[in-house]
Write a protein that holds these residues in place. Structure first.
Motif, PDB file in Angstrom:
ATOM      1  N   LEU A 198       0.810  -1.221   0.000  1.00  0.00           N
ATOM      2  CA  LEU A 198       0.000   0.000   0.000  1.00  0.00           C
ATOM      3  C   LEU A 198       0.846   1.275   0.000  1.00  0.00           C
ATOM      4  CD1 LEU A 198      -2.827  -1.009   2.522  1.00  0.00           C
ATOM      5  CD2 LEU A 198      -2.616  -1.468   0.077  1.00  0.00           C
TER       6      LEU A 198
ATOM      7  N   ALA B 120       0.111   7.568 -10.469  1.00  0.00           N
ATOM      8  CA  ALA B 120      -0.693   8.788 -10.325  1.00  0.00           C
ATOM      9  C   ALA B 120      -0.241   9.857 -11.323  1.00  0.00           C
ATOM     10  CB  ALA B 120      -0.576   9.316  -8.902  1.00  0.00           C
TER      11      ALA B 120
ATOM     12  N   VAL C 260      -1.130  18.908  -9.671  1.00  0.00           N
ATOM     13  CA  VAL C 260      -1.855  17.713  -9.229  1.00  0.00           C
ATOM     14  C   VAL C 260      -0.902  16.550  -8.976  1.00  0.00           C
ATOM     15  CG1 VAL C 260      -4.070  18.352 -10.255  1.00  0.00           C
ATOM     16  CG2 VAL C 260      -2.436  17.070 -11.607  1.00  0.00           C
TER      17      VAL C 260
ATOM     18  N   ALA D 233     -12.832  13.048 -14.808  1.00  0.00           N
ATOM     19  CA  ALA D 233     -12.181  13.433 -13.555  1.00  0.00           C
ATOM     20  C   ALA D 233     -13.089  13.175 -12.354  1.00  0.00           C
ATOM     21  CB  ALA D 233     -11.794  14.916 -13.627  1.00  0.00           C
TER      22      ALA D 233
ATOM     23  N   VAL E  49     -15.915  11.149 -12.111  1.00  0.00           N
ATOM     24  CA  VAL E  49     -16.282   9.740 -11.901  1.00  0.00           C
ATOM     25  C   VAL E  49     -15.042   8.891 -11.604  1.00  0.00           C
ATOM     26  CG1 VAL E  49     -17.331   7.713 -12.968  1.00  0.00           C
ATOM     27  CG2 VAL E  49     -18.336   9.971 -13.325  1.00  0.00           C
TER      28      VAL E  49
ATOM     29  N   LEU F 201     -12.142   6.028  -7.550  1.00  0.00           N
ATOM     30  CA  LEU F 201     -10.893   5.583  -6.917  1.00  0.00           C
ATOM     31  C   LEU F 201     -10.867   5.978  -5.440  1.00  0.00           C
ATOM     32  CD1 LEU F 201      -8.309   6.408  -9.743  1.00  0.00           C
ATOM     33  CD2 LEU F 201      -8.835   4.149  -8.832  1.00  0.00           C
TER      34      LEU F 201
ATOM     35  N   ALA G 261     -13.223   3.711  -3.573  1.00  0.00           N
ATOM     36  CA  ALA G 261     -12.602   2.391  -3.451  1.00  0.00           C
ATOM     37  C   ALA G 261     -11.512   2.403  -2.390  1.00  0.00           C
ATOM     38  CB  ALA G 261     -12.027   1.975  -4.804  1.00  0.00           C
TER      39      ALA G 261
ATOM     40  N   ARG H 257      -7.635   0.995   1.063  1.00  0.00           N
ATOM     41  CA  ARG H 257      -6.457   1.040   0.190  1.00  0.00           C
ATOM     42  C   ARG H 257      -6.051   2.496  -0.014  1.00  0.00           C
ATOM     43  NH1 ARG H 257      -5.130  -3.420  -3.180  1.00  0.00           N
ATOM     44  NH2 ARG H 257      -3.593  -1.922  -3.945  1.00  0.00           N
ATOM     45  N   PRO H 258      -5.265   3.051   0.911  1.00  0.00           N
ATOM     46  CA  PRO H 258      -4.872   4.462   0.744  1.00  0.00           C
ATOM     47  C   PRO H 258      -4.045   4.716  -0.510  1.00  0.00           C
ATOM     48  CG  PRO H 258      -3.646   3.415   2.524  1.00  0.00           C
ATOM     49  CD  PRO H 258      -4.715   2.450   2.138  1.00  0.00           C
ATOM     50  N   ASP H 259      -3.402   3.674  -1.070  1.00  0.00           N
ATOM     51  CA  ASP H 259      -2.634   3.869  -2.305  1.00  0.00           C
ATOM     52  C   ASP H 259      -3.556   4.258  -3.470  1.00  0.00           C
ATOM     53  OD1 ASP H 259      -3.771   1.346  -1.981  1.00  0.00           O
ATOM     54  OD2 ASP H 259      -2.419   0.423  -3.448  1.00  0.00           O
ATOM     55  N   LEU H 260      -4.821   3.793  -3.418  1.00  0.00           N
ATOM     56  CA  LEU H 260      -5.758   4.196  -4.475  1.00  0.00           C
ATOM     57  C   LEU H 260      -6.088   5.692  -4.374  1.00  0.00           C
ATOM     58  CD1 LEU H 260      -8.255   1.177  -4.624  1.00  0.00           C
ATOM     59  CD2 LEU H 260      -6.484   1.805  -6.275  1.00  0.00           C
ATOM     60  N   LEU H 261      -5.996   6.203  -3.157  1.00  0.00           N
ATOM     61  CA  LEU H 261      -6.236   7.639  -2.976  1.00  0.00           C
ATOM     62  C   LEU H 261      -5.138   8.454  -3.672  1.00  0.00           C
ATOM     63  CD1 LEU H 261      -8.352   9.375  -1.574  1.00  0.00           C
ATOM     64  CD2 LEU H 261      -6.814   9.550   0.384  1.00  0.00           C
ATOM     65  N   VAL H 262      -3.911   7.927  -3.659  1.00  0.00           N
ATOM     66  CA  VAL H 262      -2.806   8.596  -4.368  1.00  0.00           C
ATOM     67  C   VAL H 262      -3.129   8.687  -5.860  1.00  0.00           C
ATOM     68  CG1 VAL H 262      -0.349   8.462  -4.940  1.00  0.00           C
ATOM     69  CG2 VAL H 262      -1.134   7.784  -2.677  1.00  0.00           C
ATOM     70  N   LEU H 263      -3.716   7.600  -6.383  1.00  0.00           N
ATOM     71  CA  LEU H 263      -4.095   7.586  -7.807  1.00  0.00           C
ATOM     72  C   LEU H 263      -5.271   8.534  -8.061  1.00  0.00           C
ATOM     73  CD1 LEU H 263      -2.291   5.071  -7.735  1.00  0.00           C
ATOM     74  CD2 LEU H 263      -3.969   3.876  -9.124  1.00  0.00           C
TER      75      LEU H 263
ATOM     76  N   VAL I 239      -6.003  11.364  -6.490  1.00  0.00           N
ATOM     77  CA  VAL I 239      -5.773  12.797  -6.241  1.00  0.00           C
ATOM     78  C   VAL I 239      -5.651  13.641  -7.514  1.00  0.00           C
ATOM     79  CG1 VAL I 239      -4.013  14.402  -5.372  1.00  0.00           C
ATOM     80  CG2 VAL I 239      -4.919  12.618  -3.895  1.00  0.00           C
ATOM     81  N   PRO I 240      -4.895  13.225  -8.546  1.00  0.00           N
ATOM     82  CA  PRO I 240      -4.810  14.093  -9.737  1.00  0.00           C
ATOM     83  C   PRO I 240      -6.168  14.331 -10.376  1.00  0.00           C
ATOM     84  CG  PRO I 240      -3.177  12.348  -9.854  1.00  0.00           C
ATOM     85  CD  PRO I 240      -4.064  12.024  -8.691  1.00  0.00           C
ATOM     86  N   LEU I 241      -6.966  13.271 -10.457  1.00  0.00           N
ATOM     87  CA  LEU I 241      -8.278  13.422 -11.105  1.00  0.00           C
ATOM     88  C   LEU I 241      -9.207  14.259 -10.239  1.00  0.00           C
ATOM     89  CD1 LEU I 241      -8.623   9.757 -12.355  1.00  0.00           C
ATOM     90  CD2 LEU I 241      -8.088  11.753 -13.724  1.00  0.00           C
TER      91      LEU I 241
ATOM     92  N   ALA J 197      -8.209  17.881 -10.500  1.00  0.00           N
ATOM     93  CA  ALA J 197      -8.671  18.488 -11.752  1.00  0.00           C
ATOM     94  C   ALA J 197     -10.167  18.767 -11.682  1.00  0.00           C
ATOM     95  CB  ALA J 197      -8.352  17.555 -12.920  1.00  0.00           C
TER      96      ALA J 197
END
Lengths: 176, 431
Positions: A86, A95, A132, B16, B18, B23, B26, B32-38, B40-42, B45
């Motif tokens: 994780l 990202a 971002v 961005a 949806v 993510l 989820a 799954r905090p790693d999904l939060l990293v994914l 953040v950019p969307l 935006a």
């Protein structure tokens, strides 16, 4: 721009040049980079690369389509299913790739494919994309810091987080 | 989602919201905090796009610098965008290609960052390569907000403009003396004496001479009254008759081949410009498939502009039909210049009929010389050659009957005929 007001977008898409062409290349390369980062961080691999790249190619041809959402969903699902660590720093790479993909597709949909981009346009999109990505890096920092510590659950914190999330969702709905 | 003054969310914004939202959810649901990293950019935006959503439509004004051009000249299509809220970021525009126009940029696409670049760059150069009247624009204008989250599209048909392209005159000049016509006012010297301004001679006084014409030095020397005589000034009345009933050949615009109608229109433009610049009165008769269009004879540069605009409004005929129609009224004593490809016997018959009315007729042959060579197929080329031989025979008969026929070659095309007409008129042999 969609066919609704850009009737020749398909034909014009093949005439992209300069920054327009670069953006379309990034639209294809960024998901590939995300898949590469996922593979490097993965415990097990999902064989969806071909589907993701094909979808990304469709986005490059028609950046103003909803296929981009499919690409994001596939990259996210692939990460979710494949990566167990994780706090892996490869999440920043994924990202950043998603940020570049989204920004490139959005920027490519803003202007006609053959139009010349001005310096100001390029500068602003680069700055925003960088912001971002930095946000993702900061989030990863928090995740990595928290991940090493076993933080006990707090009812108040969860409630506050839910209120913030609900408020944010309501605001987004109203603003959009 | 509501449409605020035409602003609509884009697929990028939906992606961005949806994608990032899914993510993030989820991440929470699956711990799954790693999904939060994914995400953040969307999400970033999406938040920025929503926060900077414009509420008012931009005010777009489209204009063209010149509504009237000459063939080969260029003008600029301009788009001005006013954004009272300051939330419009990128503005793109596309000007569709109109017939016989070249655009710069060649794709007709321009884009700017509105507040950084201004709207000066939203300009597309248009070069018109063929005479005629055609509609240009309007350009499609697309404005985008931050992160391309919302888009406004504007295309107002009322912004379209009519671009009139006047024919480019072929180089033309004539050095022959003017043909005599009954009018006695104008810039040309008449071969007859009269009340003009140009000195002719000093001659003995005759009853009827004005006293102010008395030449006192000569009268004192000779002891008898002498007067200064002058040449009468004459005005030429020219009727240009354009045969637009047929059009043969391929038209490639100002930079390419010229069809027979192109040659006719450009030659008419040249001849009209030449005569009007010499102070003559020029009338215009256009014989077209839609009927006879007539412009009364007048002089002056404003009239030249009217002549050119009528020429620009000529439409091509889709068939080779010449019904032999004749304009009923032509100015008495006018010099009639008939411009025609002379492909049908009716054209030459028309010239002969005009000559029979006692008018001086000059026929300018406007058929492109290489018409037979332009044929794509050998059989068509051969057909053209046979047709041209027949036509040459008819032309020979017309010349023998006294109708002056000259091919259009630009400068000096009419010199020989005008000179001959002048001499004929001097001998009192008006046709």
């Amino acid at each position: 721009m969609s066919d609704q007001f850009w009737p020749e977008s398909w034909r014009l898409g093949t005439r992209a040049r300069g920054v327009g062409l670069l953006l379309r290349l990034l639209v294809v390369l960024a998901p590939a980079a995300a898949l590469g980062c996922t593979r490097l961080a993965a415990d097990s691999i999902l064989a969806i690369e071909v589907v993701v790249i094909a979808a990304a190619a469709l986005v490059a041809i028609a950046p103003d389509s909803h296929v981009g959402l499919v690409v994001v969903a596939l990259v996210g699902a692939n990460w979710w299913a494949s990566v167990g660590d994780l706090a892996t720093p490869w999440s920043i790479g994924v990202a950043a790739s998603l940020a570049v993909f989204h920004a490139s597709a959005a920027a490519a949909s803003v202007v006609p494919p053959s139009a010349v981009w001005t310096r100001a346009m390029c500068r602003r999109w680069l700055q925003r994309c960088s912001v971002v990505v930095c946000g993702s890096a900061a989030t990863w920092g928090v995740v990595a810091a928290v991940h090493d510590q076993r933080v006990a659950g707090a009812q108040l914190l969860v409630a506050a987080a839910l209120v913030v999330a609900a408020s944010g969702a309501l605001w987004m709905r109203g603003a959009s | 989602m509501t449409d605020a003054e035409g602003w609509r969310p884009t697929p990028a914004h939906l992606r961005a919201v949806v994608g990032g939202g899914s993510l993030a959810v989820a991440a929470v649901m699956a711990r799954r905090p790693d999904l939060l990293v994914l995400a953040v950019p969307l999400l970033g935006a999406a938040v920025m796009a929503a926060a900077r959503r414009p509420e008012q439509a931009p005010v777009v004004t489209q204009s063209i610098d010149h509504g009237v051009l000459r063939e080969g000249d260029a003008t600029t299509w301009r788009i001005a965008v006013a954004d009272p809220e300051g939330r419009v970021e990128d503005v793109a525009a596309l000007l569709d290609e109109a017939a016989w126009t070249d655009r710069q940029p060649a794709t007709g696409q321009v884009a700017v960052a509105l507040h950084a670049d201004g709207d000066e760059a939203l300009a597309i150069a248009i070069r018109s390569s063929h005479w005629g009247r055609r509609r240009v624009g309007p350009a499609v204008v697309v404005a985008s907000s931050a992160w391309a989250g919302f888009r406004w599209v504007g295309r107002d048909e009322a912004d379209a403009r009519l671009l009139v392209t006047l024919p480019q005159p072929s180089p033309f000049d004539a050095v022959a003396p003017p043909v005599r016509t009954p009018g006695l006012v104008g810039l040309n010297r008449s071969p007859r004496g009269g009340s003009g301004t140009e000195f002719a001679s000093v001659r003995p006084f005759q009853p009827g001479d004005r006293l102010r014409r008395v030449h006192w030095p000569q009268s004192l020397r000779t002891g008898t009254l002498h007067v200064t005589s002058t040449w009468a000034d004459q005005d030429r009345h020219v009727v240009l008759m354009v045969d637009a009933l047929t059009d043969v050949g391929v038209s490639g615009g100002i930079d390419g081949r010229a069809s027979s109608l192109d040659v006719s229109v450009r030659a008419t433009s040249s001849v009209a410009e030449y005569f009007i610049s010499h102070g003559d009165r020029v009338g215009l008769v256009v014989l077209s498939a839609r009927g006879v269009r007539r412009l009364a004879a007048a002089a002056g540069h404003r009239h030249l502009r009217r002549v050119l605009e009528v020429l620009a409004s000529i439409e091509r005929s889709s068939s080779l039909v010449d019904d032999g129609r004749m304009p009923r009224v032509l100015g008495e004593g006018a010099l009639v210049v008939l411009l025609s490809p002379l492909l049908s016997p009716a054209s030459l018959q028309r010239a002969a009929t005009i000559a029979d009315r006692g008018l001086q007729v000059l026929v300018i042959d406007c058929l492109p010389e290489q018409i037979a060579e332009w044929a794509d197929e050998p059989l068509i080329g051969m057909t053209w050659r046979i047709e041209l031989l027949k036509r040459e025979r008819e032309l020979g008969r017309a010349r023998a009957a006294g109708v002056a026929v000259v091919p259009w070659h630009g400068p000096g095309s009419l010199d020989a005929v005008l000179r001959d007409a002048h001499h004929s008129a001097g001998r009192g042999r008006h046709r």
